[in-house]
Design an enzyme around this catalytic site. Structure first.
Site, PDB file in Angstrom:
ATOM      1  N   GLY A   6      68.094  -9.291 -86.496  1.00 45.23           N
ATOM      2  CA  GLY A   6      68.044  -7.921 -86.026  1.00 45.23           C
ATOM      3  C   GLY A   6      69.061  -7.102 -86.797  1.00 45.23           C
ATOM      4  CB  CYS A   7      68.827  -3.864 -88.554  1.00 41.50           C
ATOM      5  SG  CYS A   7      68.164  -2.829 -87.222  1.00 41.50           S
ATOM      6  CG  ASN A   8      71.173  -2.069 -84.282  1.00 35.34           C
ATOM      7  OD1 ASN A   8      71.537  -1.210 -85.078  1.00 35.34           O
ATOM      8  ND2 ASN A   8      70.147  -1.900 -83.469  1.00 35.34           N
ATOM      9  CB  THR A  55      75.231  -4.205 -88.860  1.00 31.61           C
ATOM     10  OG1 THR A  55      74.006  -4.016 -89.572  1.00 31.61           O
ATOM     11  CG2 THR A  55      76.273  -3.245 -89.407  1.00 31.61           C
TER      12      THR A  55
END
EC number: 1.2.1.38
Length: 347
Positions: free
Chosen positions: A149-151, A154
């Protein structure tokens, strides 16, 4: 060797970004693209920027059509890819860009997603610290990969060095993210219309409800943390792409500023795609547009006894498609940066 590839969900944002990057990959031949409601249409009608793939037509997403390729990318909404993975047992490498194979905890899946739980696959964040090593060790030779998942990736990349080095307390993490609406997918939603988001910043999934929270906990636990607690607040802002994540955590022990910074420097010194900026410098989302790069700035707030890490990524590249392709390269024994760029697009 040239590998044949099928991409499902090719009409969406994640699928389109996977195709854009694969189109420039010298070892890949994109043979098949699939979609649901757009099946039968030329790909170019849904992805008009992909001019080199204008010869492809979207087909129905079925196991029969996806089978017979060397690599299959599943860029489907959460909860939909699991129904295909069992039927793709003969495909040498399958990479899921959805959430279906990310979580190891059934309880976490039930609490944040619901529906059928599917077995966890190798997590596709090569630079992530896992018990003193890097996740790329586990990706080498993998046949099933869960893109992140991108969040979640990160935030995990932002804090894993401090957790692994024992210089921050992971039981009191606060992360606030400015995110672009492309992370929500291409489906029509009123709250994502330009008239709703232009000139406005809108928090969502507030109060511990965002689905990426268990993924962050899982990643930071793998880095060596105990009792991971995070207050996570994403804020939708009017930029089509990008994440700017500001994450803070308390400092542990009597450590110097140099020792704290060294934890991040040591973790990412030799990484191609994760860059720690010089002291006093912080990234902008504009600097990573179109790139498979995570730019990171670090500050030490002695008045609050906390570390502050600000990280910028392109949510569709390093956050999703780029991470998937970087992981693919490792799994196949190819150079890790094949088909990927550290350079963004400006202005």
């Amino acid at each position: 060797m040239t590998y044949s590839v099928a991409v499902s969900g090719a009409s969406g944002y994640a699928g389109g970004e996977i195709l854009r990057l694969l189109a420039a990959h010298p070892d890949i031949e994109i043979r098949t693209v699939t979609a649901h409601s757009n099946a039968g249409q030329p790909l170019i009608e849904q992805q008009p920027h992909l001019r080199s793939l204008a010869h492809l037509t979207l087909q129905a997403t079925t196991p029969e059509i996806l089978a017979g390729h060397d690599i299959v990318f599943l860029a489907l909404p959460h909860g939909q890819s699991g129904q295909y993975t069992d039927a793709l047992g003969d495909v040498p490498l399958v990479i899921d860009a959805g959430a279906d194979h990310r979580l190891t905890s059934v309880d976490a899946w039930d609490a944040f997603y619901g529906g059928d739980f599917h077995e966890p696959w190798t997590y596709g964040v090569p630079e992530l610290l896992v018990q003193g090593a890097k996740q790329r060790v586990h990706l080498a030779g993998a046949t099933r990969i869960a893109a992140p998942g991108c969040n979640a990736s990160t935030v995990a990349l932002s804090l894993a060095p401090g957790v692994a080095a024992g210089v921050i307390d992971p039981s009191d993490i606060v992360s606030v993210l400015a995110v672009g609406p492309s992370g929500a997918g291409k489906s029509l939603k009123t709250n994502l219309l330009a008239s709703e988001i232009l000139g406005s910043a809108n928090p969502y999934a507030v109060g511990g409800t965002h689905r990426h929270i268990p993924e962050i906990r899982q990643a930071l636990s793998a880095a060596g943390g105990d009792d991971i607690r995070i207050s996570f607040t994403p804020v939708l802002v009017p930029m089509s792409r990008g994440i700017l994540a500001t994450s803070t955590a308390p400092l542990l022990g009597d450590v110097t500023d140099a020792e704290i910074r060294a934890a991040w420097e040591d973790a990412y010194r030799d990484e191609t795609f994760v860059h720690l900026l010089p002291a006093g410098h912080f990234p902008r989302t504009a600097d990573v547009l179109g790139a498979n790069t995570a730019l990171m700035g670090l500050a030490i707030d002695r008045s609050a006894n906390r570390v502050v890490v600000v990280t910028a990524v392109d949510n569709l590249v390093k956050g999703t498609a780029g991470a998937a392709i970087q992981s693919m390269n490792i799994a196949l024994g190819l150079p890790e940066d094949r088909g990927l760029s550290v350079n963004g697009v400006a202005p």
